[in-house]
Every structure is written in C-alpha cells, then in structure tokens.
Design an enzyme around this catalytic site. Sequence first.
Site, PDB file in Angstrom:
ATOM      1  N   GLY A 115      46.245  46.729  38.452  1.00  0.00           N
ATOM      2  CA  GLY A 115      45.517  47.198  37.261  1.00  0.00           C
ATOM      3  C   GLY A 115      44.191  46.487  37.094  1.00  0.00           C
ATOM      4  N   ASN A 116      44.143  45.187  37.475  1.00  0.00           N
ATOM      5  CA  ASN A 116      42.904  44.427  37.325  1.00  0.00           C
ATOM      6  C   ASN A 116      41.811  44.989  38.223  1.00  0.00           C
ATOM      7  OD1 ASN A 116      43.691  42.430  35.374  1.00  0.00           O
ATOM      8  ND2 ASN A 116      45.059  41.659  36.933  1.00  0.00           N
ATOM      9  N   LYS A 154      56.112  38.304  27.902  1.00  0.00           N
ATOM     10  CA  LYS A 154      54.855  38.920  28.340  1.00  0.00           C
ATOM     11  C   LYS A 154      53.878  39.078  27.179  1.00  0.00           C
ATOM     12  CE  LYS A 154      52.933  42.166  31.391  1.00  0.00           C
ATOM     13  NZ  LYS A 154      51.932  41.258  31.920  1.00  0.00           N
ATOM     14  N   LYS A 183      55.081  40.133  43.101  1.00  0.00           N
ATOM     15  CA  LYS A 183      54.818  41.038  44.234  1.00  0.00           C
ATOM     16  C   LYS A 183      55.765  40.724  45.395  1.00  0.00           C
ATOM     17  CE  LYS A 183      49.968  41.286  42.914  1.00  0.00           C
ATOM     18  NZ  LYS A 183      50.101  42.464  42.026  1.00  0.00           N
TER      19      LYS A 183
HETATM   20  P1  ADP Z   1      47.220  42.703  40.390  1.00  0.00           P
HETATM   21  O1  ADP Z   1      46.257  43.110  39.320  1.00  0.00           O
HETATM   22  O2  ADP Z   1      46.962  43.377  41.699  1.00  0.00           O
HETATM   23  O3  ADP Z   1      48.660  42.738  39.955  1.00  0.00           O
HETATM   24  P2  ADP Z   1      47.265  39.753  40.218  1.00  0.00           P
HETATM   25  O4  ADP Z   1      46.000  39.051  39.842  1.00  0.00           O
HETATM   26  O5  ADP Z   1      48.351  39.860  39.198  1.00  0.00           O
HETATM   27  O6  ADP Z   1      46.844  41.177  40.780  1.00  0.00           O
HETATM   28  O7  ADP Z   1      47.897  39.037  41.525  1.00  0.00           O
HETATM   29  C1  ADP Z   1      47.183  38.860  42.747  1.00  0.00           C
HETATM   30  C2  ADP Z   1      46.532  37.468  42.810  1.00  0.00           C
HETATM   31  O8  ADP Z   1      47.506  36.440  43.024  1.00  0.00           O
HETATM   32  C3  ADP Z   1      45.604  37.263  43.999  1.00  0.00           C
HETATM   33  O9  ADP Z   1      44.354  37.846  43.785  1.00  0.00           O
HETATM   34  C4  ADP Z   1      45.530  35.722  44.099  1.00  0.00           C
HETATM   35  O10 ADP Z   1      44.436  35.229  43.359  1.00  0.00           O
HETATM   36  C5  ADP Z   1      46.816  35.254  43.408  1.00  0.00           C
HETATM   37  N1  ADP Z   1      47.736  34.440  44.232  1.00  0.00           N
HETATM   38  C6  ADP Z   1      48.580  33.519  43.715  1.00  0.00           C
HETATM   39  N2  ADP Z   1      49.320  32.932  44.648  1.00  0.00           N
HETATM   40  C7  ADP Z   1      48.945  33.496  45.846  1.00  0.00           C
HETATM   41  C8  ADP Z   1      49.371  33.290  47.204  1.00  0.00           C
HETATM   42  N3  ADP Z   1      50.309  32.411  47.538  1.00  0.00           N
HETATM   43  N4  ADP Z   1      48.785  34.035  48.176  1.00  0.00           N
HETATM   44  C9  ADP Z   1      47.816  34.934  47.856  1.00  0.00           C
HETATM   45  N5  ADP Z   1      47.374  35.161  46.590  1.00  0.00           N
HETATM   46  C10 ADP Z   1      47.934  34.454  45.578  1.00  0.00           C
HETATM   47 MG    MG Z   2      49.491  41.577  38.299  1.00  0.00          MG
END
Ligand code: ADP
Ligand code: MG
Length: 312
Positions: free
Chosen positions: A11-12, A127, A273
Amino acid sequence: MGKQLVIALGGNALGSTPEEQKDAVLAASGNIVSLVRDGYSIVIVHGNGPQVGMINLAFELAYGQNQNVSAMPFAECSAMSQGYIGFHLQNALQNSFYANGMTTHVSTAITQVVVDRNDPAFQKPTKPVGLFYTEEAANAIAKEKGYTFVEDSGRGFRRVVPSPDPIDIKEKGTIRCLMENGDVVIACGGGGIPVYREDGLLHSVDVVIDKDKAAAKLADVIAADTFIVLTAVPRVAINFGKPNQQWLSRITVSEAQKYIEEGHFAPGSMLPKVEAAIRFVTSGAGREAIITSLENAYQAVTEGGGTVICAD
Ligand code: ADP
Ligand code: MG
C-alpha cells in the site's frame, strides 16, 4: 488456465494522493501485462494503509464540522478503499492491455474476509488506525465509544484495533470464475473487509486484517501455484541495514523460521511478509513464494530473482 499467481502489492508503494497513486499503478502495469502475455493467470491483492487512513480521516473531520455527516466505521472505509484503489488499478491495467493490443479484461471483487470471533487477537488491539489525538481527547472518545487508544511513537494518541487472522475468503468462488474467464482480478484489497459468521450470517467488524496474510490465505484457498509479495526491496535480507547485511536468494521454510527466531525481520513490515510466505508454502505441495520489488516482478517470476521461499 495458465500458472496462477497471487500478487500482494504494498500500500505504501501506491503513494498518498490520487495523482501519485495513478503514477504508481501505471508503473506496476508493465510487469503485470508481460506476465499475462506469457500466459499467467493473476490475482492482485493491494494494501490500503495510507488510503484507508485518508478516507477515515475525511469522515472524522467532516463529522467534527457537521454532525449530519455520519462517522464511517472502519469496515466501510475499507470497502471504499477497495473501490478507489481497485478502480485505478482496473483502469490503468485495462489501458495497458489495450495499448498492447490484448483483449484481457480486468475486474475488481469487493472482498469480505472471514475472521474467527474467538481469535485471541480480538482481546488485544495492536494495529494503530486513523487520527492522532491528545490524551484528553482520546480519553473522552474512549469513554464515549469504548475504543482503545495507545500512544504512538511520540506523535499522540491513536485508536488501535485488533488484527485477527484471515480464515476464509468469502468471494473465493467469484474470484475463481473471473480467473477462468481470463480476467486479471483485483481482490482482498487492504486485507479484505473483515467479517465474522454468527447465526448463519456475516457481520462486519471494526478490525484490520494484515494484507500479506489475507493474500496468502487467498492464494491457498484458490490453490495458486505461486504467491508473490511486491514491496520496496528487491530481496529479503538477514542483518538488514547492518554492515554485514546479506540478501537471500532461495531459502527453505526451516531456514526462514530460523531467521525469524533470530529476529532478522522487522515486525509490522518484513516479518508478516515472511510469515505469510511460510503459511502459503506449507499449506500445499509444490508451492513457492517470492518476495521482491515491483520493478523485479516479471524477471523474478520468469528467470528467478528476488527471495524464493520453498518447502524443506
Ligand atoms: P509494504 O507497504 O509493501 O507492506 P512495508 O514497509 O510494510 O511495505 O515492508 C517492507 C519493508 O520492510 C522494506 O522496504 C524494508 O525497509 C523493511 N525490512 C525490514 N526488515 C527487512 C529485512 N530483513 N529484509 C528486507 N527488508 C526489510
Ligand atoms: Mg506493510
């Protein structure tokens, strides 16, 4: 039907204004069109964090000005975000298909995701959603409406809602029909509209389901071949952000579980994820999950790339 992919889109990555969102969606279409051209059947599950916050805020502000405007429950805001984001994706993808001389259609399914009323998550809201309030204002609303508020990272008090696990996708049959018709389907937006079953009926509830978990559940119940999470990084890393950071290319479920125990994945961002990927891979034989960035989506599926999570 060709190989079936369920793609979770962050979403971001969609920006926070209609214009930003249109641009982001356009950037995503190229990869999706290439995959469809190669014969893949695709369902897209998008996030809605910034968008649902914006919709909720608009109604709260309007209600503050004029009590004739109805305050909007979260489930309804979530439904609106599915329509708003779904429309942009549907429109941009359709135009990309037209531009490439393809006859593929795109449709959006307003999706209800079933949760269990007895999920322990209901007892523990975690949340943060919606507006920031002063402690005084938060206490007043808490008293009036029974909401729970927490202090959020020094920025003020925010309502927190439970985030229960998805147990079923109400519209899964509809989604399959649309896929069999050859459509690219947009479904479970924002993790889906949360509903629970009671006395044989569905009731909406003010909680938020994690988008990646809902997407993994959808991939499971429609028996997809591959579950793909598209986010801001090309791969999952261990020691993320440290000098000894190491990008991972292919890991087994056991390896992923070991890395989770060692605390390599941030809760609230990468952890859900990886957890969603594990759930999908362990839910049926021959299933794989890929975590990568939007730009790498096509390459990751067709040539390998990104982080692949596979069975032991
Ligand atoms: P989305 O909006 O896609 O759900 P998030 O910001 O919630 O994205 O999650 C993805 C982010 O998680 C990545 O952009 C990165 O900054 C962060 N991140 C945290 N831990 C890790 C990791 N171990 N490996 C890669 N990215 C990570
Ligand atoms: Mg997220």
